[in-house]
Design a protein around this motif. Structure first.
Motif, PDB file in Angstrom:
ATOM      1  N   ASP A 158       0.851  -1.192   0.000  1.00 12.70           N
ATOM      2  CA  ASP A 158       0.000   0.000   0.000  1.00 12.70           C
ATOM      3  C   ASP A 158       0.886   1.241   0.000  1.00 12.70           C
ATOM      4  OD1 ASP A 158      -2.579   1.445   0.377  1.00 12.70           O
ATOM      5  OD2 ASP A 158      -1.656   2.011   2.273  1.00 12.70           O
ATOM      6  N   ILE A 159       0.657   2.117  -0.961  1.00  9.85           N
ATOM      7  CA  ILE A 159       1.395   3.382  -1.039  1.00  9.85           C
ATOM      8  C   ILE A 159       0.500   4.484  -0.484  1.00  9.85           C
ATOM      9  CG2 ILE A 159       2.432   5.075  -2.594  1.00  9.85           C
ATOM     10  CD1 ILE A 159       3.101   2.808  -4.500  1.00  9.85           C
ATOM     11  N   PRO A 160       0.989   5.295   0.468  1.00  9.49           N
ATOM     12  CA  PRO A 160       0.158   6.355   1.050  1.00  9.49           C
ATOM     13  C   PRO A 160      -0.491   7.224  -0.027  1.00  9.49           C
ATOM     14  CG  PRO A 160       2.231   6.179   2.244  1.00  9.49           C
ATOM     15  CD  PRO A 160       2.344   5.270   1.050  1.00  9.49           C
ATOM     16  N   ALA A 161      -1.731   7.610   0.221  1.00 11.77           N
ATOM     17  CA  ALA A 161      -2.493   8.379  -0.771  1.00 11.77           C
ATOM     18  C   ALA A 161      -1.842   9.723  -1.076  1.00 11.77           C
ATOM     19  CB  ALA A 161      -3.923   8.581  -0.279  1.00 11.77           C
ATOM     20  N   ASP A 162      -1.131  10.295  -0.101  1.00  9.71           N
ATOM     21  CA  ASP A 162      -0.524  11.609  -0.319  1.00  9.71           C
ATOM     22  C   ASP A 162       0.923  11.518  -0.799  1.00  9.71           C
ATOM     23  OD1 ASP A 162       0.438  10.589   2.028  1.00  9.71           O
ATOM     24  OD2 ASP A 162       0.259  12.445   3.176  1.00  9.71           O
ATOM     25  N   ALA A 163       1.380  10.314  -1.108  1.00  7.76           N
ATOM     26  CA  ALA A 163       2.753  10.153  -1.602  1.00  7.76           C
ATOM     27  C   ALA A 163       2.857  10.653  -3.038  1.00  7.76           C
ATOM     28  CB  ALA A 163       3.179   8.701  -1.507  1.00  7.76           C
ATOM     29  N   ARG A 164       3.951  11.311  -3.341  1.00  6.35           N
ATOM     30  CA  ARG A 164       4.197  11.741  -4.717  1.00  6.35           C
ATOM     31  C   ARG A 164       4.910  10.600  -5.437  1.00  6.35           C
ATOM     32  NH1 ARG A 164       4.063  16.013  -7.935  1.00  6.35           N
ATOM     33  NH2 ARG A 164       5.637  16.245  -9.577  1.00  6.35           N
ATOM     34  N   LEU A 165       4.419  10.251  -6.619  1.00 10.78           N
ATOM     35  CA  LEU A 165       4.962   9.119  -7.357  1.00 10.78           C
ATOM     36  C   LEU A 165       5.903   9.585  -8.467  1.00 10.78           C
ATOM     37  CD1 LEU A 165       1.694   6.976  -7.761  1.00 10.78           C
ATOM     38  CD2 LEU A 165       3.362   6.935  -5.893  1.00 10.78           C
ATOM     39  N   GLN A 166       7.054   8.962  -8.521  1.00  4.08           N
ATOM     40  CA  GLN A 166       8.001   9.202  -9.608  1.00  4.08           C
ATOM     41  C   GLN A 166       7.975   7.999 -10.532  1.00  4.08           C
ATOM     42  OE1 GLN A 166      12.041   9.808  -8.296  1.00  4.08           O
ATOM     43  NE2 GLN A 166      12.888   9.508 -10.340  1.00  4.08           N
ATOM     44  N   ARG A 167       7.897   8.243 -11.828  1.00  2.00           N
ATOM     45  CA  ARG A 167       7.786   7.142 -12.765  1.00  2.00           C
ATOM     46  C   ARG A 167       9.101   6.374 -12.873  1.00  2.00           C
ATOM     47  NH1 ARG A 167       3.861   5.920 -15.854  1.00  2.00           N
ATOM     48  NH2 ARG A 167       2.873   7.967 -15.766  1.00  2.00           N
ATOM     49  N   PHE A 168       8.977   5.023 -12.930  1.00  6.40           N
ATOM     50  CA  PHE A 168      10.131   4.156 -13.158  1.00  6.40           C
ATOM     51  C   PHE A 168       9.820   3.302 -14.375  1.00  6.40           C
ATOM     52  CE2 PHE A 168      12.490   0.203 -12.814  1.00  6.40           C
ATOM     53  CZ  PHE A 168      13.764   0.643 -12.499  1.00  6.40           C
ATOM     54  N   ALA A 169      10.628   3.480 -15.448  1.00  2.00           N
ATOM     55  CA  ALA A 169      10.358   2.800 -16.714  1.00  2.00           C
ATOM     56  C   ALA A 169       8.926   3.128 -17.157  1.00  2.00           C
ATOM     57  CB  ALA A 169      10.591   1.304 -16.592  1.00  2.00           C
ATOM     58  N   ASN A 170       8.206   2.164 -17.733  1.00  3.22           N
ATOM     59  CA  ASN A 170       6.876   2.460 -18.263  1.00  3.22           C
ATOM     60  C   ASN A 170       5.775   2.361 -17.211  1.00  3.22           C
ATOM     61  OD1 ASN A 170       7.621   3.080 -20.873  1.00  3.22           O
ATOM     62  ND2 ASN A 170       7.489   0.976 -21.582  1.00  3.22           N
TER      63      ASN A 170
END
Length: 243
Positions: A158-170
């Motif tokens: 589970d990733i926290p809802a307020d986490a900022r996501l950085q793209r990895f590959a596609n």
């Protein structure tokens, strides 16, 4: 100062950012478990003149967490993720997460993602199975069985809802906050023999492309008008006074 000119230029920068995002989304409509990019625009206020002027920022990308459609494949190494959770895998830079559950078994028995990264177990470590031990059965809670014997547990995170996501590959993401292992599978889990598709909505993206293209043309016209007004003013001021 011609505020309209600078406001229009800031608008063009924002529109260009949106066009790049739409193009990337459309290019990945067929990428398994791809999460579409979206752009959030804010307004920057400037009080350089006598009147406050609102400029558009260039926009900040964020990754949509909306789920994609699920297709049955019948492949026992394919799993779709149920709920707003993620499959974990390890990279040279640390853990990353994906919704792309197309797994494979390496020559050493390591369970890997389709890109060859080790899939993580519930404890955050790689999973080793017998390459010659027959097909795997993956339960909703991630329990992996081979010849009716439990050989590992596929991790669900589970990733926290307020986490900022950085793209990895596609299809992978790296959050800026730690993910935690899921222990309650009432509304989450794995679905063996299925694969999640991209969450890009082709119709919405095409509509957005048309809208943004028209907006760009409108801003371009505004810039031309603003430049024309400035040139006319300069021309008028440069004419000798009649007397």
């Amino acid at each position: 100062m011609q505020s309209a000119l600078y406001v229009s230029l800031s608008g063009q920068v924002a529109i260009e950012k949106r066009l790049e995002t739409i193009a990337n989304n459309m290019a990945n409509m067929k990428t398994a478990a791809f999460r579409a990019d979206a752009v959030k625009f804010e307004t920057a206020l400037s009080r350089a003149g006598t009147q406050p002027v609102a400029f558009s920022s260039s926009g900040n990308n964020f990754i949509s967490r909306k789920a994609g459609g699920v297709t049955q494949t019948g492949n026992n190494l394919d799993v779709a993720v149920v709920g707003d959770t993620w499959l974990g895998f390890t990279t040279p830079s640390g853990p990353a997460y994906t919704r792309d559950g197309r797994l494979q078994i390496g020559t050493n028995g390591e369970l890997q993602t389709v890109a060859g990264y080790p899939a993580l177990g519930a404890g955050g470590t790689p999973i080793i199975v017998d390459p010659d031990g027959g097909p795997l059965t993956i339960a909703r809670n991630g329990t992996i069985s081979q010849r009716n014997l439990q050989v590992g547990v596929l991790g669900l995170f589970d990733i926290p809802a307020d986490a900022r996501l950085q793209r990895f590959a596609n299809s992978g993401v790296i959050p800026d906050r730690p993910a935690t292992a899921v222990i309650d599978f009432t509304r989450t889990g794995f679905q063996q023999g299925f694969v999640e598709a991209s969450n890009v909505d082709a119709l919405s993206e095409m509509t957005a492309l048309i809208t943004v293209s028209r907006a760009f043309q409108g801003v371009s016209s505004m810039i031309e008008n603003s430049e024309g007004t400035l040139q006319n003013a300069i021309r008028s001021l440069g004419e000798p006074a009649k007397g």
